[in-house]
Design a protein around this motif. Sequence first.
Motif, PDB file in Angstrom:
ATOM      1  N   LEU A   1       0.859  -1.121   0.043  1.00  0.00           N
ATOM      2  CA  LEU A   1      -0.015   0.000   0.100  1.00  0.00           C
ATOM      3  C   LEU A   1       0.874   1.161   0.033  1.00  0.00           C
ATOM      4  N   TYR A   2       1.848   1.052   0.633  1.00  0.00           N
ATOM      5  CA  TYR A   2       3.079   2.291   0.745  1.00  0.00           C
ATOM      6  C   TYR A   2       3.491   2.702  -0.833  1.00  0.00           C
ATOM      7  N   TRP A   3       3.802   1.336  -1.350  1.00  0.00           N
ATOM      8  CA  TRP A   3       4.046   1.798  -2.821  1.00  0.00           C
ATOM      9  C   TRP A   3       2.890   2.444  -3.564  1.00  0.00           C
ATOM     10  N   SER A   4       1.728   1.923  -3.404  1.00  0.00           N
ATOM     11  CA  SER A   4       0.570   2.082  -4.137  1.00  0.00           C
ATOM     12  C   SER A   4       0.196   3.448  -4.057  1.00  0.00           C
ATOM     13  N   PHE A   5       0.111   4.033  -2.703  1.00  0.00           N
ATOM     14  CA  PHE A   5       0.152   5.482  -2.866  1.00  0.00           C
ATOM     15  C   PHE A   5       1.057   6.485  -3.452  1.00  0.00           C
ATOM     16  N   LEU A   6       2.515   6.026  -3.274  1.00  0.00           N
ATOM     17  CA  LEU A   6       3.473   6.558  -4.209  1.00  0.00           C
ATOM     18  C   LEU A   6       3.309   6.600  -5.544  1.00  0.00           C
ATOM     19  N   TYR A   7       2.755   5.354  -6.059  1.00  0.00           N
ATOM     20  CA  TYR A   7       2.463   5.639  -7.558  1.00  0.00           C
ATOM     21  C   TYR A   7       1.294   6.390  -7.853  1.00  0.00           C
ATOM     22  N   LEU A   8       0.333   6.625  -6.893  1.00  0.00           N
ATOM     23  CA  LEU A   8      -0.971   7.314  -7.229  1.00  0.00           C
ATOM     24  C   LEU A   8      -0.630   8.865  -7.270  1.00  0.00           C
ATOM     25  N   ILE A   9       0.271   9.129  -6.228  1.00  0.00           N
ATOM     26  CA  ILE A   9       0.647  10.726  -6.492  1.00  0.00           C
ATOM     27  C   ILE A   9       1.547  10.961  -7.464  1.00  0.00           C
ATOM     28  N   HIS A  10       2.506   9.812  -7.723  1.00  0.00           N
ATOM     29  CA  HIS A  10       3.333  10.137  -8.870  1.00  0.00           C
ATOM     30  C   HIS A  10       2.613  10.124 -10.265  1.00  0.00           C
ATOM     31  N   TYR A  11       1.652   9.401 -10.307  1.00  0.00           N
ATOM     32  CA  TYR A  11       0.744   9.534 -11.867  1.00  0.00           C
ATOM     33  C   TYR A  11      -0.698   9.997 -11.417  1.00  0.00           C
ATOM     34  N   PRO A  12      -0.750  11.118 -11.170  1.00  0.00           N
ATOM     35  CA  PRO A  12      -2.210  11.722 -10.695  1.00  0.00           C
ATOM     36  C   PRO A  12      -3.029  11.306 -11.900  1.00  0.00           C
ATOM     37  N   GLU A  13      -2.673  10.969 -13.089  1.00  0.00           N
ATOM     38  CA  GLU A  13      -3.820  10.760 -14.105  1.00  0.00           C
ATOM     39  C   GLU A  13      -4.403   9.325 -13.987  1.00  0.00           C
ATOM     40  N   ILE A  14      -3.551   8.314 -13.302  1.00  0.00           N
ATOM     41  CA  ILE A  14      -3.874   7.064 -13.200  1.00  0.00           C
ATOM     42  C   ILE A  14      -4.839   7.033 -12.143  1.00  0.00           C
ATOM     43  N   GLN A  15      -4.437   7.920 -11.316  1.00  0.00           N
ATOM     44  CA  GLN A  15      -5.357   8.002  -9.809  1.00  0.00           C
ATOM     45  C   GLN A  15      -6.574   8.509 -10.314  1.00  0.00           C
TER      46      GLN A  15
END
Length: 491
Positions: free
Chosen positions: A300-314
């Motif tokens: 989950l720590y990785w997932s939230f990092l990817y989500l803020i790194h790629y806002p368009e994916i979020q």
Amino acid sequence: FVRALRSKGRKQLSPPGPWSFPIIGNLLQLGEHPYLTLMEMRKKYGDVFLLKLGMVPVLVVNGMEMVKQVLLKDGEHFAGRPNMHTFSFLAEGKSLSFSVNYGESWKLHKKIASKALRTLSNAEAKSSTCSCLLEEHVTEEVSELVTVFVELSSKNGGFDPRNAITCAVANVVCALCFGKRYDHSDEEFLKIVKTNDDLLKASSAANPADFIPCLRYLPLQIINAPREFYRALNGFIALHVQDHLATYDKDHIRDITDALINVCHNKYAATKTDTLNDSEIISTVNDLFGAGFETVSTCLYWSFLYLIHYPEIQAKIQEEIDGNIGLKPPRFEDRKILPYTEAFISEVFRHASFLPFTIPHCTTADTTLNGYFIPRKTCTFINMYQVNHDETIWDNPSLFRPDRFLNENRELNKSLVETVLIFGMGIRKCLGEDVARNEIFIFITAVLQQLKLKKCPRAKLDLTPTYGLVMRPKPYQLEAERRSSGSSSAS
Ligand code: HEM
């Protein structure tokens, strides 16, 4: 005679590998990211090669075909665990995951553990509309997590979500194992769940103390971290077990600990064997608790990092949630109707490969692999990271692209999802895979249904992992704000 001689010659052919130094072997060559170094070495030596870590020969296996050969086709011969100093402390050597004892009683132990986890996860929910107890626990914890995120964000703006995530995930496994949850500020709980980075580093494949015995006696933090951590963990669990033994009622099984006590009481009837003793059965709770929170919380720590790194994916995930489940609290069965969210999770597993190797394996008998002779008791590293970044399987593997898992109809490509190697395969496969996949899905969907996660202004995000048995991202901060269209409660 000639055939016997030839076959003897073939039998003794050793795998290739790099030249090694006396005493330290190839340890220094592994560098900060051993899974990458081993990927490089594969280019020279092929899918199967031999290293020396300290004085210990270690077989390294890469490539999907060879990995399948080792874990599935010849699984029985590679299903042992090596005698590793670091792991010997968990459950005082009786651990299901790490013990060197492999055989019929270990198989029974794994069966008992899987059954206890499955039965309690699928048990009826206590007081909600949830489909099962696990779903209920996760739903409660994610609701608390959302509140904590909003509080931290309103107090501090940016905050590091790591501790809050770890507490939430540890509470799920605590509730399953002991029927109890803890407050995020409980000191006793925090001491256990805040596993430090030294522990993760020390538990990695290639900790020098596992391969150069004299190092174990040095007062170094990286060497002693596992002993200190496991002492605290074993003590924490022993207290819960004592409490359960005192209050156990066979007609009212409250949690996994009760279920395991029940197996001990009914041992002969239930298992028709006495090969496992009671303390081994009860120690299963150490394995489930230990394996159940660091892995999922790191994911989950990785997932939230990817989500803020790629806002368009979020945004795409939120669009899918809004369109398909709206404000209804997410449930396990919604995994079927949120294919993009599922694709995102698979891409996190693949791209981060936060368990770069399986737990080390060990051969249980002399065997052969790819034409090479592999003697009994050979320590074996399976490079899952390499399989997840293999250019012959993945188009542009270094890109983070959830869409790769969807077909032209935007449906999940299940066979590609199964190609991602993160839970292992075969006899030693993770027994918490279903629990983990369901849990991660609810945490991500419920958080994104209610919150928009953002990187802090001017912050630079780094996707390079810190190496360990479980690889975490470097610490980072995020901001969380309530979405106007998101629901206000997840339960
Ligand atoms: C073993 C991955 C969550 C329980 C393993 C192994 C891997 C793994 C790679 C070693 C396989 C091998 O040695 O070949 C993961 C990942 C998780 C996760 C990526 C989450 C994203 C869980 C959970 C539980 C669990 C939630 C239990 C509640 C275990 C146990 C073993 C294990 C008991 C030892 C199995 C054995 O030695 O045969 N896991 N795991 N894991 N896992 Fe998990």
